[in-house]
Scaffold this active site. Structure first.
Site, mmCIF file in Angstrom:
data_model
loop_
_atom_site.group_PDB
_atom_site.id
_atom_site.type_symbol
_atom_site.label_atom_id
_atom_site.label_comp_id
_atom_site.label_asym_id
_atom_site.label_seq_id
_atom_site.Cartn_x
_atom_site.Cartn_y
_atom_site.Cartn_z
ATOM 1 N N ASP A 180 68.790 -40.049 29.964
ATOM 2 C CA ASP A 180 68.773 -40.895 30.969
ATOM 3 C C ASP A 180 70.089 -41.100 31.816
ATOM 4 O OD1 ASP A 180 69.019 -43.307 32.688
ATOM 5 O OD2 ASP A 180 67.408 -44.199 31.576
ATOM 6 N N HIS A 181 70.172 -40.284 32.765
ATOM 7 C CA HIS A 181 71.469 -40.061 33.519
ATOM 8 C C HIS A 181 72.245 -41.204 33.702
ATOM 9 C CE1 HIS A 181 69.745 -40.598 37.357
ATOM 10 N NE2 HIS A 181 70.967 -40.783 37.800
ATOM 11 N N HIS A 243 65.686 -46.486 33.990
ATOM 12 C CA HIS A 243 67.185 -46.686 34.048
ATOM 13 C C HIS A 243 67.304 -48.417 33.940
ATOM 14 C CE1 HIS A 243 67.336 -42.648 35.232
ATOM 15 N NE2 HIS A 243 66.905 -43.001 36.432
HETATM 16 C C1 BG6 Z 1 66.362 -40.725 39.402
HETATM 17 C C2 BG6 Z 1 65.167 -41.174 40.400
HETATM 18 O O1 BG6 Z 1 65.913 -40.939 38.112
HETATM 19 O O2 BG6 Z 1 67.253 -41.529 39.683
HETATM 20 C C3 BG6 Z 1 65.363 -41.080 41.841
HETATM 21 O O3 BG6 Z 1 64.000 -40.446 40.025
HETATM 22 C C4 BG6 Z 1 66.367 -41.851 41.893
HETATM 23 O O4 BG6 Z 1 64.374 -41.568 42.737
HETATM 24 C C5 BG6 Z 1 67.634 -41.729 41.149
HETATM 25 O O5 BG6 Z 1 66.920 -41.766 43.282
HETATM 26 C C6 BG6 Z 1 68.976 -42.638 41.084
HETATM 27 O O6 BG6 Z 1 70.182 -42.172 40.611
HETATM 28 P P1 BG6 Z 1 71.310 -42.099 41.106
HETATM 29 O O7 BG6 Z 1 72.338 -41.501 39.875
HETATM 30 O O8 BG6 Z 1 71.102 -41.026 42.156
HETATM 31 O O9 BG6 Z 1 71.919 -43.311 41.841
#
Ligand code: BG6
Length: 496
Positions: A180-181, A243
């Site tokens: 989960d980044h 997230h």
């Molecule tokens: C991803 C979603 O997991 O996270 C996207 O699939 C979203 O829709 C993105 O835009 C948001 O992450 P970050 O790091 O770009 O803010």
């Protein structure tokens, strides 16, 4: 002193795809620049295209020039290229895996520690894992074998369970790295440090002092070219199930026994298990969805969701979702957690806002001060990484007037190095640190929370509220708040 990372072979499936281009290759390059990539690390890109190593290097250089905003350093690039290899093969062809196994086993400079990064469609996770297993590539005989996958982990509770059954036939839980980044982001990692390394906050961190919590992720971007995926997912699955619920666990968890991965994840799971289930009859009072219509952003007209390429004209997929959750445990009983996310919103902001209770008595009865402001603790995740505590102070002067001031702890100085979330996470994979990766029970309990909402929404397909692109989402979502005086807080700065 940090121990050096063990040698490993890092295999990327889907190496020419978007994730690899935008995140993985730049992150690996940055690890090399920071001296973190092990010397004997081979990065083996696999793909269908009939390329040789030279052709892949050319492609990789293009990715790096595109993805590294500060510019590619020729010396680092030269070192980084030493790590790169290419292997041609189609993931739908079973023979490819036999050839891959042979390739990995017979290259003298390839380590027996192998990580497989499945940067491919989730529907392919099962079949790729089965094939890797069939050829013995997942057996940990002479070194470790790890598989990295990224959300979505299923489409709902049932499909998540089915995926897990499939994966667990071939992999031990300890071999699966579910990314989960969001957990790699600097402020998110900092939440635990704030909570558990500062004695000041803990006595206040409960139902006695906190009125409610708001967790927001808003984006200015629309659905872009991702309609085929996004229209089947929607904001609740795409952001909240993953997230935002992860952020909630970090805010609400009890202090873990240690920072070791199992202890940490045990505490997160306890939070998810304590979230009060939402019965179908409460879905409308606890959840809200909407879709962006045409509007203006930065003075320019932008399309509505239904006009975006690849979106069916009658789609009722939500691009905005908001949720009220209750955590039924000793610490949080009675404190609502409000989560919201949306695309094509007024600003791109991710934040955690903690609203404190009203002071117990009204001290300033005979002055101009009618109502005391309540305190806030604001954690900015992106783009501004900060911690702010909003307090009430007296205005200078003869009158007894107050104003809001903010104690501001910005995390960054000019010279700080910005690391993308993926850098830390890829390094964790190589080091075998699973604390920032999801254990299966976290995924399952997160699905259990949103599943009842998804079920109700899936049959209510006639109508969806809209909000103009460039706005803060639909006004009606305010009805989730328990008290009339509460509202969504959009800005990190002290309220006007
Ligand atoms: C991803 C979603 O997991 O996270 C996207 O699939 C979203 O829709 C993105 O835009 C948001 O992450 P970050 O790091 O770009 O803010």
């Amino acid at each position: 002193m940090n121990t050096p990372v063990e040698a490993c072979t890092f295999v990327i499936f889907g190496s020419t795809g978007n994730l690899s281009r935008i995140k993985l290759m730049p992150a690996l390059y940055h690890l090399e620049a920071a001296g973190k990539l092990p010397e004997n690390c081979r990065i083996l890109a696999t793909g269908r295209r009939p390329w040789d190593r030279e052709r892949w290097l050319h492609e990789a250089r293009g990715m790096l020039h595109e993805g590294i905003v500060t510019g590619v350093d020729p010396e680092v690039l030269e070192r980084f290229e030493q790590h790169l290899d290419y292997f041609q093969g189609d993931i739908s062809d079973p023979q490819m895996y036999d050839q891959l196994a042979e390739h990995i086993e017979h290259q003298p400079d390839y380590s027996a520690n192998v990580a497989f990064y499945l940067s491919i469609r989730p529907a392919e996770f099962g079949v790729v894992t089965e094939n890797l297993s069939r050829t013995g590539l997942l057996k940990e005989e002479s070194g470790w074998r790890r598989v990295v996958i990224e959300k979505p982990f299923g489409y709902d509770l049932e499909s998540a369970q089915a995926l897990q059954i499939r994966l667990s036939r071939h992999l031990d839980e300890a071999q699966i790295y579910r990314i989960d980044h969001y957990l790699g982001k600097e402020t998110v990692r900092n939440v635990l440090v704030f909570r558990f390394a500062n004695v000041m906050l803990e006595p206040l961190w409960n139902r006695n002092y906190i009125d409610h919590v708001q967790i927001t992720h808003s984006e200015q971007l629309g659905v872009g070219s991702r309609a085929p995926y996004y229209d089947g997912a929607g904001a609740l699955r795409d952001m909240i199930q993953s997230h935002l619920l992860q952020l909630l666990t970090l805010v609400a968890m009890e202090p873990p026994v240690s920072m070791e991965s199992e202890s940490l994840r045990d505490e997160k799971v306890k939070v998810l298990k304590s979230v009060r289930p939402i019965p179908p009859s409460a879905v409308h009072s606890q959840a809200f969805r909407a879709q962006y219509s045409a509007g203006k952003m930065g003075g320019k007209k932008v399309k509505g969701y239904l006009e975006e390429d690849g979106v069916p004209a009658d789609s009722t997929t939500e691009t905005y979702a908001a949720l009220k959750l209750h955590i039924d445990n000793w610490r949080w009983r009675g404190v609502p957690f409000y989560l919201r996310t949306g695309k094509r919103m007024a600003e791109s902001v991710s934040s955690i806002m903690i609203r404190f209770r009203q002071p117990p008595t009204q001290f300033f009865k005979d002055t101009h001060i009618q109502q005391m402001e309540r305190n806030w603790l604001v954690l900015g995740i992106q783009p501004c990484e900060c911690l702010r505590i909003q307090l009430t102070a007296k205005e200078p002067g003869l009158e007894m007037e107050t104003h809001q001031v903010s104690l501001d702890a910005g995390f960054r100085t000019q010279s700080d190095v910005y690391a993308d979330a993926y850098e830390g996470l890829l390094l964790d994979v190589m080091e075998g640190d699973r604390s920032l990766f999801l254990r299966y029970d976290e995924v399952e309990y997160a699905w259990r929370i949103v599943d009842p909402i998804l079920r109700v929404w899936s049959v209510e397909r006639d109508f969806i509220t809209s909000y103009p692109a460039g706005s803060w989402g639909p006004e009606e979502s305010r009805r989730l708040f328990e008290k009339d005086i509460d509202r969504w807080r959009h800005k990190l700065d002290v309220d006007e």
